[in-house]
Scaffold this motif. Structure first.
Motif, PDB file in Angstrom:
ATOM      1  N   PHE A  34      56.944  46.085  46.868  1.00  0.00           N
ATOM      2  CA  PHE A  34      57.320  44.794  47.436  1.00  0.00           C
ATOM      3  C   PHE A  34      57.471  43.750  46.326  1.00  0.00           C
ATOM      4  O   PHE A  34      56.955  42.651  46.449  1.00  0.00           O
ATOM      5  CB  PHE A  34      56.250  44.319  48.419  1.00  0.00           C
ATOM      6  CG  PHE A  34      56.037  45.251  49.563  1.00  0.00           C
ATOM      7  CD1 PHE A  34      56.864  45.212  50.670  1.00  0.00           C
ATOM      8  CD2 PHE A  34      55.007  46.170  49.551  1.00  0.00           C
ATOM      9  CE1 PHE A  34      56.662  46.059  51.727  1.00  0.00           C
ATOM     10  CE2 PHE A  34      54.810  47.032  50.604  1.00  0.00           C
ATOM     11  CZ  PHE A  34      55.641  46.972  51.692  1.00  0.00           C
ATOM     12  N   ASP A  35      58.107  44.111  45.214  1.00  0.00           N
ATOM     13  CA  ASP A  35      58.118  43.176  44.092  1.00  0.00           C
ATOM     14  C   ASP A  35      59.313  42.228  44.129  1.00  0.00           C
ATOM     15  O   ASP A  35      59.902  41.929  43.112  1.00  0.00           O
ATOM     16  CB  ASP A  35      58.058  43.932  42.758  1.00  0.00           C
ATOM     17  CG  ASP A  35      59.266  44.798  42.550  1.00  0.00           C
ATOM     18  OD1 ASP A  35      59.941  45.080  43.552  1.00  0.00           O
ATOM     19  OD2 ASP A  35      59.549  45.172  41.413  1.00  0.00           O
ATOM     20  N   MET A  36      59.635  41.750  45.334  1.00  0.00           N
ATOM     21  CA  MET A  36      60.766  40.827  45.466  1.00  0.00           C
ATOM     22  C   MET A  36      60.637  39.578  44.596  1.00  0.00           C
ATOM     23  O   MET A  36      61.583  39.192  43.937  1.00  0.00           O
ATOM     24  CB  MET A  36      60.929  40.412  46.931  1.00  0.00           C
ATOM     25  CG  MET A  36      61.450  41.504  47.797  1.00  0.00           C
ATOM     26  SD  MET A  36      62.920  42.220  47.106  1.00  0.00           S
ATOM     27  CE  MET A  36      62.326  43.834  46.709  1.00  0.00           C
ATOM     28  N   ARG A  67      61.683  50.682  45.379  1.00  0.00           N
ATOM     29  CA  ARG A  67      61.610  49.272  45.795  1.00  0.00           C
ATOM     30  C   ARG A  67      62.335  49.086  47.119  1.00  0.00           C
ATOM     31  O   ARG A  67      63.286  49.779  47.434  1.00  0.00           O
ATOM     32  CB  ARG A  67      62.320  48.386  44.774  1.00  0.00           C
ATOM     33  CG  ARG A  67      61.643  48.233  43.475  1.00  0.00           C
ATOM     34  CD  ARG A  67      62.484  47.332  42.599  1.00  0.00           C
ATOM     35  NE  ARG A  67      62.467  45.967  43.060  1.00  0.00           N
ATOM     36  CZ  ARG A  67      63.550  45.217  43.222  1.00  0.00           C
ATOM     37  NH1 ARG A  67      64.722  45.710  43.005  1.00  0.00           N
ATOM     38  NH2 ARG A  67      63.430  43.964  43.603  1.00  0.00           N
ATOM     39  N   PHE A  68      61.874  48.091  47.864  1.00  0.00           N
ATOM     40  CA  PHE A  68      62.616  47.678  49.039  1.00  0.00           C
ATOM     41  C   PHE A  68      63.705  46.699  48.627  1.00  0.00           C
ATOM     42  O   PHE A  68      63.590  46.043  47.588  1.00  0.00           O
ATOM     43  CB  PHE A  68      61.687  46.979  50.029  1.00  0.00           C
ATOM     44  CG  PHE A  68      60.851  47.917  50.825  1.00  0.00           C
ATOM     45  CD1 PHE A  68      61.372  48.527  51.940  1.00  0.00           C
ATOM     46  CD2 PHE A  68      59.546  48.178  50.467  1.00  0.00           C
ATOM     47  CE1 PHE A  68      60.607  49.390  52.679  1.00  0.00           C
ATOM     48  CE2 PHE A  68      58.775  49.043  51.206  1.00  0.00           C
ATOM     49  CZ  PHE A  68      59.306  49.646  52.316  1.00  0.00           C
ATOM     50  N   GLN A  75      65.164  44.271  53.652  1.00  0.00           N
ATOM     51  CA  GLN A  75      64.284  45.310  54.213  1.00  0.00           C
ATOM     52  C   GLN A  75      62.833  44.846  54.234  1.00  0.00           C
ATOM     53  O   GLN A  75      62.082  45.180  55.157  1.00  0.00           O
ATOM     54  CB  GLN A  75      64.406  46.589  53.393  1.00  0.00           C
ATOM     55  CG  GLN A  75      65.741  47.290  53.579  1.00  0.00           C
ATOM     56  CD  GLN A  75      65.932  48.403  52.586  1.00  0.00           C
ATOM     57  OE1 GLN A  75      65.388  48.369  51.486  1.00  0.00           O
ATOM     58  NE2 GLN A  75      66.739  49.380  52.956  1.00  0.00           N
ATOM     59  N   VAL A  76      62.457  44.081  53.205  1.00  0.00           N
ATOM     60  CA  VAL A  76      61.090  43.560  53.177  1.00  0.00           C
ATOM     61  C   VAL A  76      60.864  42.653  54.373  1.00  0.00           C
ATOM     62  O   VAL A  76      59.855  42.751  55.086  1.00  0.00           O
ATOM     63  CB  VAL A  76      60.838  42.794  51.864  1.00  0.00           C
ATOM     64  CG1 VAL A  76      59.542  42.034  51.932  1.00  0.00           C
ATOM     65  CG2 VAL A  76      60.807  43.756  50.705  1.00  0.00           C
ATOM     66  N   MET A  77      61.833  41.767  54.630  1.00  0.00           N
ATOM     67  CA  MET A  77      61.699  40.851  55.767  1.00  0.00           C
ATOM     68  C   MET A  77      61.719  41.624  57.087  1.00  0.00           C
ATOM     69  O   MET A  77      60.952  41.340  58.009  1.00  0.00           O
ATOM     70  CB  MET A  77      62.858  39.836  55.740  1.00  0.00           C
ATOM     71  CG  MET A  77      62.730  38.838  54.624  1.00  0.00           C
ATOM     72  SD  MET A  77      61.255  37.838  54.861  1.00  0.00           S
ATOM     73  CE  MET A  77      60.535  37.938  53.261  1.00  0.00           C
ATOM     74  N   HIS A  78      62.585  42.632  57.152  1.00  0.00           N
ATOM     75  CA  HIS A  78      62.668  43.452  58.359  1.00  0.00           C
ATOM     76  C   HIS A  78      61.347  44.141  58.633  1.00  0.00           C
ATOM     77  O   HIS A  78      60.824  44.124  59.751  1.00  0.00           O
ATOM     78  CB  HIS A  78      63.794  44.486  58.176  1.00  0.00           C
ATOM     79  CG  HIS A  78      63.956  45.408  59.337  1.00  0.00           C
ATOM     80  ND1 HIS A  78      63.247  46.573  59.448  1.00  0.00           N
ATOM     81  CD2 HIS A  78      64.724  45.336  60.431  1.00  0.00           C
ATOM     82  CE1 HIS A  78      63.580  47.170  60.570  1.00  0.00           C
ATOM     83  NE2 HIS A  78      64.477  46.445  61.186  1.00  0.00           N
ATOM     84  N   LEU A  79      60.779  44.730  57.563  1.00  0.00           N
ATOM     85  CA  LEU A  79      59.512  45.443  57.735  1.00  0.00           C
ATOM     86  C   LEU A  79      58.419  44.484  58.181  1.00  0.00           C
ATOM     87  O   LEU A  79      57.625  44.786  59.068  1.00  0.00           O
ATOM     88  CB  LEU A  79      59.129  46.126  56.414  1.00  0.00           C
ATOM     89  CG  LEU A  79      57.847  46.940  56.461  1.00  0.00           C
ATOM     90  CD1 LEU A  79      58.059  48.186  57.275  1.00  0.00           C
ATOM     91  CD2 LEU A  79      57.402  47.304  55.063  1.00  0.00           C
TER      92      LEU A  79
END
Lengths: 419, 175
Positions: free
Chosen positions: A265-267, A388-389, A393-397
């Protein structure tokens, strides 16, 4: 004099030992572990060149070399940046993850008296045995009422420990957000914004995933939560959070890894997209402080996950007077009982393997540290296992998967607690 | 005319694959396998050669640093025919020919410099040499340098690396 030791010296000693001797030390070593571990996973050698003559200590001296290098680097403050905030941001990033260790319990209260184990809970009686008359069990396990529960292995014995944890993790994003804003760089700004967005998204499911646990244990004092986990499920399985709430364990671990801003999750950093994200414009020790803060956050996540889900300082089946593999049912009442009933119960349930109390204390602290280190290892392993996402996708998850599951988990848990 | 459309069936994921959790555990199994494999038997499982400390054996025909071969009396075999500097695609060999005192030997290189900043280690100079005077079989690399002048290997240095060659001058080979 004794009061001075109690209110000043011991707390300061605790802060030094826990924050600098435990959190910072493990965090620093993790920078080496991450490099060595990733190397081994990819069948490389990893850092091995730094040396003092023939001593390389498996590359551990790279820690020293890195530190010296960081100190000697030029400290660059970019033009057009907000200088005050730019200076403050690394401190704001590191401070929350350091003060959060205040609530991490390393061991139960030290009992200056006689330990009695009743159905998976430790109770502490005055010196000279259990005595006679009416005793209140809830008071015997509570330091507010029981003077024999002296020193606690925790910096601050907060009744509202978990609330404090949520408050501080909520603040911890300020460092990243301010760093991104103050740097006068588009990459940093994007990183800071992403950090804030990610924090808000995952804080919710992190909190909700713990709500089920709070309903089961009915307390937010972390030490109490650990004490409750000493119970046995079906007479043999330790009642650890991971067995009571397996879904919550996965949700909490996922959400807190996302909160620590590390891969997958290293956005906010996003090496492949944003250079280094919110700390792109940082150099020298300021950069080091950011990356150290990240590793200390890893240690904290490991410590709090061990506390809430892996039984904290509990060694399975080990209680204050030794190993117990199963108990008779306690019929003497939930809160008030007679001393005679307690003595009878204790006599009927001797430990299967008696151990001296100081050894138990030692084993318990060791168990907690072992669990923490294993979970740190697991986090690093996950970081080198998963890809990595993407940002969406991070927000979706966060919003469409973790949040509904944690709500569902909460409802199901509430249902079971009710019946 | 209608466009032909070929519909590709997308791989379906079952419920457990969609939860990711068993897949993550499998992935952890793979990485942990690698990790503990290396921890348990580093010698067998790490393929890295720690280059300056450990050197891998080069094949016999490895092209390394040049050397100039010698005659039986220790003089340079090179007759300054300019074959190598002509064939060199990188133009890195510089030869200045000079008259030799011995009437049997026509010329010798007064200056023979190989510019290792330009050399592409192609080995054409060795192929071109009619006298077996230049070889690249030292098995060593050109060392790194911080001073450009060190990159120009001159005749005497190349001859120090050289040895006596049994080849007959002019190309025919006698044992």
């Amino acid at each position: 004099m004794e009061a001075l030791i109690d209110i000043a010296l011991i707390p300061i000693l605790k802060v030094v030992v826990v924050v600098f001797g435990f959190a910072m030390a493990i965090g620093t070593v993790l920078t080496w572990v991450e490099r060595k571990q990733s190397a081994f996973i990819q069948r490389r050698v990893g850092p091995n060149r730094a040396n003092l003559g023939p001593i390389t200590a498996f590359g551990l001296l790279h820690l020293v070399a890195d530190g010296i290098k960081m100190i000697l680097k030029e400290d660059i403050i970019p033009d057009g940046s907000n200088k005050v905030l730019h200076m403050m941001a690394p401190a704001l990033g590191l401070l929350p993850v350091m003060i959060i260790f205040a609530i991490v319990p390393f061991m139960d209260f030290y009992c200056h008296g006689t330990n009695v184990v009743i159905d998976g809970m430790d109770y502490c009686f005055a010196e000279g045995g259990i005595g006679a008359g009416v005793v209140r069990l809830d008071e015997l396990a509570n330091p507010l009422y029981n003077p024999r529960l002296g020193h606690y292995f925790q910096i601050a014995d907060l009744q509202a420990g978990l609330l404090y944890m949520f408050a501080v993790t909520g603040v911890s994003v300020y460092g990243a957000a301010i760093a991104g804003w103050a740097s006068n760089s588009k990459f940093s700004l994007m990183g800071g914004l992403r950090a804030s967005a990610q924090m808000i998204s995952y804080e919710i499911s992190m909190g909700l995933s713990l709500a089920g646990l709070l309903m089961i244990y009915a307390t937010i004092d972390v030490n109490d939560i650990v004490r409750e986990q000493g119970d046995l499920l079906f007479g043999f399985l330790p009642a650890w959070g991971i067995f009571m709430q397996p879904v919550a364990f996965v949700l909490f671990l996922t959400a807190s890894i996302a909160e620590s801003k590390r891969a997958p999750f290293d956005m906010p950093e996003a090496e492949s997209e944003l250079v280094a994200g919110y700390f792109t414009e940082y150099s020298s020790m300021k950069f080091a402080v950011f990356s150290l803060g990240e590793f200390v956050a890893v240690v904290f996540i490991a410590a709090i996950t061990a506390t809430l889900f892996l039984g904290g300082w509990h060694v399975p089946w080990l209680y204050a007077d030794g190993f117990h593999f199963g108990f008779d049912a306690w019929t003497g009442g939930a809160a008030t009982t007679t001393a005679e009933a307690v003595s009878a119960y204790a006599a009927a349930n001797p430990p299967d393997l008696a151990l001296p109390y100081p050894l138990v204390v030692f084993l318990r602290i060791g168990a907690f540290i072992t669990k923490t280190i294993l979970l740190c290892f697991l986090q690093l392993q996950l970081r080198w296992t998963l890809p990595r996402f993407r940002y969406d996708q991070v927000m979706h998850l966060g919003w469409k998967v973790l949040l509904p599951i944690s709500l569902l988990n909460l409802v199901v848990t509430a249902f079971f607690v009710l019946i | 005319m209608s466009v032909e459309v070929k519909s590709v069936e997308r791989p379906k994921r079952n419920f457990w694959e969609q939860t990711y959790i068993p897949e993550i555990i499998k992935g952890l199994g793979v990485t942990l396998g690698h990790f503990f494999g290396v921890v348990a038997r580093p010698k067998k499982n790490i393929f890295t050669v720690s280059y300056p400390d450990v050197k891998r054996d080069y094949p016999d025909r490895f092209r390394g640093k040049h050397r100039l071969m010698l005659r039986e009396d220790g003089q340079v075999r090179c007759v300054a025919c300019m074959c190598c500097s002509t064939v060199c695609p990188a133009n890195c060999i510089h030869i200045t020919a000079a008259e030799h005192d011995d009437p049997n030997i026509e010329k010798y290189p007064e200056v023979f410099v190989i510019d290792h900043l330009r050399c592409i280690v192609c080995g054409l100079c060795v192929e071109a040499c009619p006298c077996d005077a230049i070889r690249m079989d030292t098995g060593t690399h050109c060392e790194p340098f911080t001073d450009r002048n060190k990159a120009f290997l001159d005749r005497d240095l190349l001859m120090q690396l050289g040895a006596h060659s049994a080849a007959e001058q002019g190309g025919r080979y006698s044992a």
